[in-house]
Every structure is written in structure tokens, then in C-alpha cells.
Enzyme design. Structure first.
Site, PDB file in Angstrom:
ATOM      1  N   GLU A 169      54.974 -31.070-103.440  1.00  9.67           N
ATOM      2  CA  GLU A 169      55.569 -29.877-102.847  1.00  9.67           C
ATOM      3  C   GLU A 169      55.446 -29.926-101.332  1.00  9.67           C
ATOM      4  O   GLU A 169      54.494 -30.506-100.797  1.00  9.67           O
ATOM      5  CB  GLU A 169      54.846 -28.617-103.330  1.00  9.67           C
ATOM      6  CG  GLU A 169      54.874 -28.401-104.825  1.00  9.67           C
ATOM      7  CD  GLU A 169      54.149 -27.130-105.225  1.00  9.67           C
ATOM      8  OE1 GLU A 169      54.407 -26.631-106.338  1.00  9.67           O
ATOM      9  OE2 GLU A 169      53.317 -26.643-104.435  1.00  9.67           O
ATOM     10  N   HIS A 209      50.369 -30.448-102.596  1.00 10.52           N
ATOM     11  CA  HIS A 209      51.155 -29.795-101.555  1.00 10.52           C
ATOM     12  C   HIS A 209      50.544 -30.146-100.205  1.00 10.52           C
ATOM     13  O   HIS A 209      49.784 -29.376 -99.632  1.00 10.52           O
ATOM     14  CB  HIS A 209      51.173 -28.286-101.777  1.00 10.52           C
ATOM     15  CG  HIS A 209      52.116 -27.547-100.883  1.00 10.52           C
ATOM     16  ND1 HIS A 209      52.710 -26.362-101.256  1.00 10.52           N
ATOM     17  CD2 HIS A 209      52.577 -27.817 -99.636  1.00 10.52           C
ATOM     18  CE1 HIS A 209      53.491 -25.945-100.272  1.00 10.52           C
ATOM     19  NE2 HIS A 209      53.415 -26.805 -99.289  1.00 10.52           N
ATOM     20  N   ASN A 226      47.794 -28.320-109.985  1.00 10.06           N
ATOM     21  CA  ASN A 226      47.774 -28.487-108.533  1.00 10.06           C
ATOM     22  C   ASN A 226      46.329 -28.763-108.103  1.00 10.06           C
ATOM     23  O   ASN A 226      45.437 -27.940-108.350  1.00 10.06           O
ATOM     24  CB  ASN A 226      48.306 -27.213-107.870  1.00 10.06           C
ATOM     25  CG  ASN A 226      48.451 -27.355-106.361  1.00 10.06           C
ATOM     26  OD1 ASN A 226      47.593 -27.922-105.701  1.00 10.06           O
ATOM     27  ND2 ASN A 226      49.536 -26.825-105.827  1.00 10.06           N
ATOM     28  N   HIS A 230      52.481 -19.936-108.767  1.00 12.35           N
ATOM     29  CA  HIS A 230      51.790 -19.133-107.759  1.00 12.35           C
ATOM     30  C   HIS A 230      51.104 -17.942-108.425  1.00 12.35           C
ATOM     31  O   HIS A 230      51.744 -17.028-108.918  1.00 12.35           O
ATOM     32  CB  HIS A 230      52.706 -18.640-106.638  1.00 12.35           C
ATOM     33  CG  HIS A 230      51.943 -18.419-105.352  1.00 12.35           C
ATOM     34  ND1 HIS A 230      51.780 -19.423-104.424  1.00 12.35           N
ATOM     35  CD2 HIS A 230      51.279 -17.343-104.889  1.00 12.35           C
ATOM     36  CE1 HIS A 230      51.059 -18.956-103.412  1.00 12.35           C
ATOM     37  NE2 HIS A 230      50.736 -17.699-103.672  1.00 12.35           N
ATOM     38  N   ASP A 231      49.778 -18.008-108.414  1.00 10.79           N
ATOM     39  CA  ASP A 231      48.913 -16.955-108.965  1.00 10.79           C
ATOM     40  C   ASP A 231      49.011 -16.790-110.475  1.00 10.79           C
ATOM     41  O   ASP A 231      48.540 -15.784-111.025  1.00 10.79           O
ATOM     42  CB  ASP A 231      49.173 -15.607-108.283  1.00 10.79           C
ATOM     43  CG  ASP A 231      48.648 -15.591-106.852  1.00 10.79           C
ATOM     44  OD1 ASP A 231      47.906 -16.516-106.489  1.00 10.79           O
ATOM     45  OD2 ASP A 231      48.995 -14.649-106.105  1.00 10.79           O
TER      46      ASP A 231
END
Length: 237
Positions: free
Chosen positions: A70, A43, A7, A190-191
Site C-alpha cells: 500500500e 504500507h 498488515n 482500517h480499524d
């Protein structure tokens, strides 16, 4: 081996903080693919505070691996995705003022809406994925929408793992088992980080793709982008 999609939102955040075009998000995407990354994720949000809609179009011809876009499927977002036709669209229910994604879809409450949106994307040859919390009911609901994949929202796992609680993987294992049983592909994000990704991968059967941005960029400040990409690839084997 699960694929690594990088990302690049944080690269756009850094660029936007100074103005101009340094660092260049398109060049960064080309570089990380050259280093071995198997996908690029962006995103874009309505306020374009990091990735801009123009970036999404500029990246189209330069992403030769998998291109994952996204976002919340508002009309402007849908129009962009249908024009670009990326490899995958990941539907995320974030509010306009959210700092980052903070919840998955309620696939039961929004079932009819998701069915219509997913049908439109799939009719245009775009693979679909729904961002969901690790909840068995939501996995069952996702199946009813016609989506190809789910993306497991991994913040809870990452937080608990950092506290030494490896039991936090169990809801994700259960959801993966159900997803595999009912024919849904599994993504996650995520994370996730170099610290927690290997344990996650080892325990999630059928994991196809992870999307990692914030941690990867932060780790790269110390170790270098090429080295960090290769470290993730090694942990995902």
C-alpha cells in the site's frame, strides 16, 4: 470466504522503537502465513517510520501467499512496486505527515492521474486497488480509472459499530452492491477487529479481502498471534 491479509507495519514500529532487528518482520510474515493468513500487507511511507523500503524487498521472496503493498504512488514508491511486482498494489492518498491513512481518493478529481498510474502497474502484471470512502460517486469514479478493485475505508463503520450503531454498515452495503454490479472487486480495511469483522463480512456481498494490522497485533498481545489469526479466519468464513 474473504481472505485475511495481515498488515505487519506495527511489527516494524516495535522493531524500530528499540533499534536492531527484534522482532524480525520477515520472520513474523513467515510465521503468520504458517498460521493460516492468506496475505501480507505493508504500507511503507517516505519517512520509513515503520516498514522500510528494504523490508519490502526482503519480504519479496518470503511471501508465498498474496503480497499487498500500500502507499501513495509517488515516484519512489512506484519504482519500488514495479521492481518487486507484488500480487497487488493498493493506492492510498496519505500525506507524508499522516499518522495513519485518514481518507480515500477523490477518484473524480484525480481520475487522469489514477488512470496513468494504474495503467503502468497493470501493464506489469500487478493487480490494482484504490482506497476509497464509502461513497457511490467515488465507486463510479474508481471504475473509470481501470482499477481491478477498491478497498473500502472502514474507519467510520468501525467507530459507529463500537458505539452500538449497526446502521453504519448501510453505506458500505450500497457501495458493495454498486461495485459488484459494475465489476469491481471489493477489499476493505482500517480499524477492523475481532469485535466488528464478522458483522461486516456478513453484510458485504462479494468481499474478497480484508487487511488488518493494528487491531490484530494488539489483540495478539493478549491472546497470541496464532490464536488471533485463526479467530479472524473463523469469523471470515
Amino acid at each position: 470466504m474473504a481472505k485475511l491479509s495481515v498488515n505487519i507495519n506495527k511489527i516494524a514500529t516495535l522493531r524500530n522503537s528499540r533499534g536492531g532487528d527484534i522482532p524480525n518482520v520477515v520472520q513474523f510474515a513467515k510465521d503468520v502465513q504458517g498460521f493460516g493468513a492468506e496475505g501480507i500487507t505493508i504500507h511503507p511511507r517516505p519517512d520509513e517510520r515503520h516498514i522500510r523500503y528494504k523490508d519490502a524487498y526482503d519480504l519479496k521472496s518470503e511471501v508465498y501467499t498474496e503480497y499487498n503493498i500500500e502507499g501513495n504512488p509517488v515516484p519512489k514508491f512506484m519504482d519500488m512496486v514495479l521492481e518487486i511486482k507484488p500480487t497487488q498494489v493498493t493506492l492510498v492518498p496519505d500525506a507524508e505527515d499522516a499518522i495513519t491513512s485518514n481518507a480515500g481518493w477523490d477518484t473524480l478529481k484525480h481520475k487522469d492521474f489514477l488512470i496513468d498510474v494504474i495503467k503502468e502497474f497493470k501493464n506489469n502484471g500487478i493487480r490494482t486497488s484504490i482506497f476509497v470512502d464509502p461513497d457511490l460517486h467515488q465507486i463510479e469514479g474508481a471504475k473509470e480509472t481501470g482499477t481491478d478493485r477498491i478497498e473500502l475505508y472502514t474507519e467510520a463503520y468501525a467507530h459507529q459499530y463500537g458505539l452500538g450503531n449497526k446502521e453504519a454498515i448501510r453505506p458500505y452495503m450500497a457501495c458493495a452492491g454498486l461495485a459488484n454490479a459494475i465489476g469491481l472487486g471489493i477489499n476493505a480495511g482500517h480499524d477492523l477487529s475481532l469485535d466488528n469483522i464478522k458483522f461486516f463480512k456478513e453484510n458485504i456481498t462479494g468481499l474478497l479481502e480484508v487487511s488488518i494490522g493494528h487491531a490484530l497485533i494488539a489483540e495478539s498481545l493478549y491472546l497470541g498471534v496464532e490464536q488471533v489469526v485463526k479467530m479472524y479466519l473463523d469469523k471470515l468464513k
